[in-house]
Write an enzyme that holds these catalytic residues in place. Sequence first.
Site, short mmCIF file in Angstrom:
data_model
loop_
_atom_site.label_atom_id
_atom_site.label_comp_id
_atom_site.label_asym_id
_atom_site.label_seq_id
_atom_site.Cartn_x
_atom_site.Cartn_y
_atom_site.Cartn_z
N ASN A 10 36.41 39.03 46.74
CA ASN A 10 36.04 37.76 46.09
C ASN A 10 34.55 37.60 46.29
O ASN A 10 34.09 37.21 47.36
CB ASN A 10 36.82 36.60 46.72
N ARG A 96 38.76 39.16 42.28
CA ARG A 96 38.91 37.82 41.71
C ARG A 96 37.78 37.61 40.70
O ARG A 96 36.60 37.77 41.02
CB ARG A 96 38.81 36.75 42.81
N HIS A 185 41.80 27.97 39.37
CA HIS A 185 42.75 28.08 40.49
C HIS A 185 44.07 28.71 40.04
O HIS A 185 45.12 28.49 40.66
CB HIS A 185 43.07 26.69 41.10
N ARG A 246 32.73 16.98 43.42
CA ARG A 246 32.76 16.85 41.96
C ARG A 246 33.44 15.56 41.55
O ARG A 246 34.40 15.12 42.16
CB ARG A 246 33.51 18.03 41.34
N GLU A 389 46.15 33.27 47.73
CA GLU A 389 45.53 33.85 46.54
C GLU A 389 45.25 35.34 46.71
O GLU A 389 45.36 36.11 45.76
CB GLU A 389 44.24 33.08 46.22
#
Length: 405
Positions: A10, A96, A185, A246, A389
């Site tokens: 990743n 990823r 996601h 955010r 993940e």
Amino acid sequence: MTGTRVLVLNSGSSSLKYQLLDMGDGGRLAQGLVERIGEESSRLKHTPLRAGASAASRERTGPIPDHEAALKAVADELGRDGLGLDSPELAAIGHRVVHGGQRFTEPTVIDDAVLAEIERLIPVAPLHNPANLTGIRTARALRPDLPQVAVFDTAFHTTMPEAAARYALDTAVADAHRVRRYGFHGTSHAYVSRATARLLGRAPEEVNVIVLHLGNGASASAVRGGRCVDTSMGLTPLEGLVMGTRSGDLDPAVIFHLARVGGMSIDEIDTLLNKRSGLIGLCGDNDMREIRRRVDEGDERAKLAFDIYIHRLKKYIGAYYAVLGRVDAVAFTAGVGENAAPVRAAAVAGLESLGLAVDADLNAVRGDGARLISPAGARVAVAVVPTDEELEIATQTYALVRKTN
């Protein structure tokens, strides 16, 4: 193909996170993180793993100038454990990749054409796809003979119907600039929706699940029979739930107002909405543990931030209940979802008429595995399901490589 190991990478703009898994038994062999790549204070933390238990971690500090040097340093650390990148046991490297657009709907073996398409998508993922590309190119240079597979964050959401994926914009403008809702996601939502079905003792095709991935970044999805039919993030990860930094959903005219009346530039507004909003903008903290501590001490600013966070979360639970029509489970996952019992309790409080409730004692129990926190006999199961993940990426990578070899 003789090997059963998959290295999952990743790549961030200044970091490289990795795990080495053995798909023969599903066990983790090593994991680590290289951070502050390109700085004098670069750091690599490597942990060899055996049978799920952590061994002694090793750290090294000092300048790591680029991702190529970072991956070579990772290879050196793996080699010290007898797990080097030159091992015949290594079957593939899974990467990823944040944005796959509409083209990449499943894991994909990487070739030059795939690289070119990921690069073409940079305008809709300027912070992520360039770093992902760097990691891929570096790994391909080190092991050009090894299959490299891209697993896309957006892929799970490509099953959304057009009614959910399209914005109500002029169609010609939207199509010309690839403006639509992609969602993110996706590897987490895919893994958690299937794990929730297993927890219920049912096949994913039989189960409707609302997945709440609540970390510093947060997103919700409505999954019908194993397929995503709606998700909260959109063209970018900015849309949807209140997050750590955010804003989530916002009247688009706020941007015009800040530009015209506030005199802010586009870049300043971008920074405001992505890095200085959400929980940190509301109360100065983006760590839910600290926010809850402040709430418990009577801090009104922290309480308001928490209430806004929960209000938005409830709106999405209700909306996705309506989208699905029948809900079998609501699954909480990621850092906040897995660990913040007050968030879980508050998110479903008052939704008893929808069949949603948590058992206070079950909700208070901490654990590493998937578990139900709803009362016995509840119409809708409420679950805590740890996400994985890296395992999802490794599983998809290994399955594709076995199929194509």
